[in-house]
Design an enzyme around this catalytic site. Structure first.
Site, short mmCIF file in Angstrom:
data_model
loop_
_atom_site.label_atom_id
_atom_site.label_comp_id
_atom_site.label_asym_id
_atom_site.label_seq_id
_atom_site.Cartn_x
_atom_site.Cartn_y
_atom_site.Cartn_z
N PRO A 166 10.14 2.89 1.72
CA PRO A 166 11.35 2.87 0.90
C PRO A 166 11.57 4.18 0.15
O PRO A 166 12.72 4.59 -0.06
CB PRO A 166 11.12 1.71 -0.07
CG PRO A 166 9.65 1.51 -0.10
CD PRO A 166 9.17 1.87 1.26
N TRP A 208 0.83 -1.19 0.00
CA TRP A 208 0.00 0.00 0.00
C TRP A 208 0.87 1.24 0.00
O TRP A 208 2.01 1.23 0.47
CB TRP A 208 -0.91 0.02 1.23
CG TRP A 208 -1.86 -1.14 1.31
CD1 TRP A 208 -2.69 -1.61 0.33
CD2 TRP A 208 -2.10 -1.96 2.45
NE1 TRP A 208 -3.44 -2.66 0.78
CE2 TRP A 208 -3.09 -2.90 2.08
CE3 TRP A 208 -1.58 -1.99 3.73
CZ2 TRP A 208 -3.58 -3.84 2.96
CZ3 TRP A 208 -2.04 -2.93 4.62
CH2 TRP A 208 -3.04 -3.85 4.23
N VAL A 232 2.45 2.43 3.33
CA VAL A 232 3.38 1.53 4.02
C VAL A 232 4.52 1.13 3.09
O VAL A 232 5.64 1.62 3.20
CB VAL A 232 2.64 0.27 4.55
CG1 VAL A 232 3.61 -0.64 5.29
CG2 VAL A 232 1.49 0.66 5.46
N CYS A 233 4.23 0.24 2.18
CA CYS A 233 5.28 -0.39 1.37
C CYS A 233 5.81 0.50 0.26
O CYS A 233 6.83 0.17 -0.36
CB CYS A 233 4.78 -1.71 0.81
SG CYS A 233 4.37 -2.90 2.09
N VAL A 234 5.15 1.62 0.00
CA VAL A 234 5.68 2.60 -0.94
C VAL A 234 6.37 3.73 -0.18
O VAL A 234 7.52 4.09 -0.47
CB VAL A 234 4.57 3.17 -1.84
CG1 VAL A 234 5.10 4.33 -2.70
CG2 VAL A 234 4.01 2.07 -2.73
#
Length: 218
Positions: free
Chosen positions: A125, A117, A120-122
Site C-alpha cells: 500500500p 509484515w 508485504v502489507c506495508v
C-alpha cells in the site's frame, strides 16, 4: 510517485495534515515476526496509536482474514474501542476501496503507515499510495518483517518509490513541534511514560526526585 517536497519545514508532519493507517497487527503476523523483538513492535505500535489519539489524527485500523489470522491486537483495539477494523481479503490494503475511501474522506495527503509484515502489507500500500499522490511515511519501528533482511529490503524498496521512513517517537515529536502547544503536552508525556522505554523511566525518576524532600526544608 508523490511530488511533495521532501525537504524544508513543509516536509515535516503536522497533526492537521496527517492520517494514520495501522495494518494487520494480528497474532498470525506476530507469530512470524523476526526482524525485531515482537514486544517492542507491539509497544511502539500502541504508543503510535495513543499519540494519534492525543493529536486527533484520524486512524484507520485494518485486518486481513481476521477469522483465521486473529483479531487486531487487544492493545491497539483498546485505544479505539469503538472502531471496528476494516477486515479484508486483499493482501494489498490499498486495493480495498473501503480503506482508500476512508483515507480520502479525511482530505489529508500525508499518509502514515505501520503494520505487519513490512515486506508485504506495508510495502504494497505504501508504494501504491505514493504513486497516487500521497506523501507516505512508514513507521519502521512499529512495523516488522519475517526476517531482518525482509524488513530492511522492504524499507529500501519503499525509499526508492519515494516513501519516507520514520520512527514512532519522531512522528509524535513532529506532531507536537512546540512545547507551547500546551493542550497536548500532558497526553504525550503520558504516552512517553507508558511506551517510551528509558525516556519514560527517566521521566518517572525525575518526577520522583522533584517530589522528594531534600531535608533542608524550613
Amino acid at each position: 510517485m508523490s511530488t511533495e517536497n521532501k525537504a524544508g519545514l513543509g516536509a515535516l508532519l503536522t497533526p492537521e495534515e496527517s492520517v494514520l493507517a495501522l495494518i494487520d497487527h494480528q497474532p498470525f503476523q506476530v507469530a512470524n515476526l523476526h526482524s525485531h523483538e515482537p514486544t517492542m513492535v507491539i509497544n511502539n505500535a500502541v504508543g503510535l496509536a495513543k499519540a494519534a489519539k492525543v493529536f486527533d489524527v484520524p486512524t484507520i485500523l485494518t485486518t486481513v482474514l481476521e477469522e483465521r489470522g486473529g483479531l487486531l491486537l487487544q492493545g491497539l483495539q483498546d485505544v479505539f474501542p469503538e472502531q471496528k477494523p476494516i477486515n479484508r481479503t486483499f493482501v494489498n490494503t490499498w486495493q480495498d476501496e473501503r480503506v482508500v475511501d476512508a483515507v480520502k474522506a479525511t482530505g489529508r495527503k500525508k499518509l502514515i503507515i505501520a503494520g505487519l509484515w513490512t515486506e508485504v502489507c506495508v510495502a504494497m500500500p505504501a508504494i501504491q499510495a505514493a504513486g497516487e499522490g500521497f506523501e507516505v511515511f512508514v513507521v519502521t519501528d512499529a512495523s516488522g518483517g519475517a526476517s531482518k533482511e525482509a524488513h530492511d529490503m522492504a524499507v529500501r524498496r519503499m525509499i526508492q518509490a519515494g516513501v519516507t521512513p520514520i520512527t514512532w517517537i519522531a512522528v509524535m515529536s513532529e506532531w507536537q513541534r512546540d512545547w507551547a502547544r500546551e493542550k497536548t503536552v500532558p497526553g504525550i508525556v503520558e504516552v512517553l511514560a507508558q511506551h517510551g522505554g528509558a525516556s519514560g523511566v527517566a521521566y518517572a525518576w525525575e518526577t520522583q526526585l522533584l517530589a522528594t524532600p531534600t531535608g533542608n526544608e524550613t
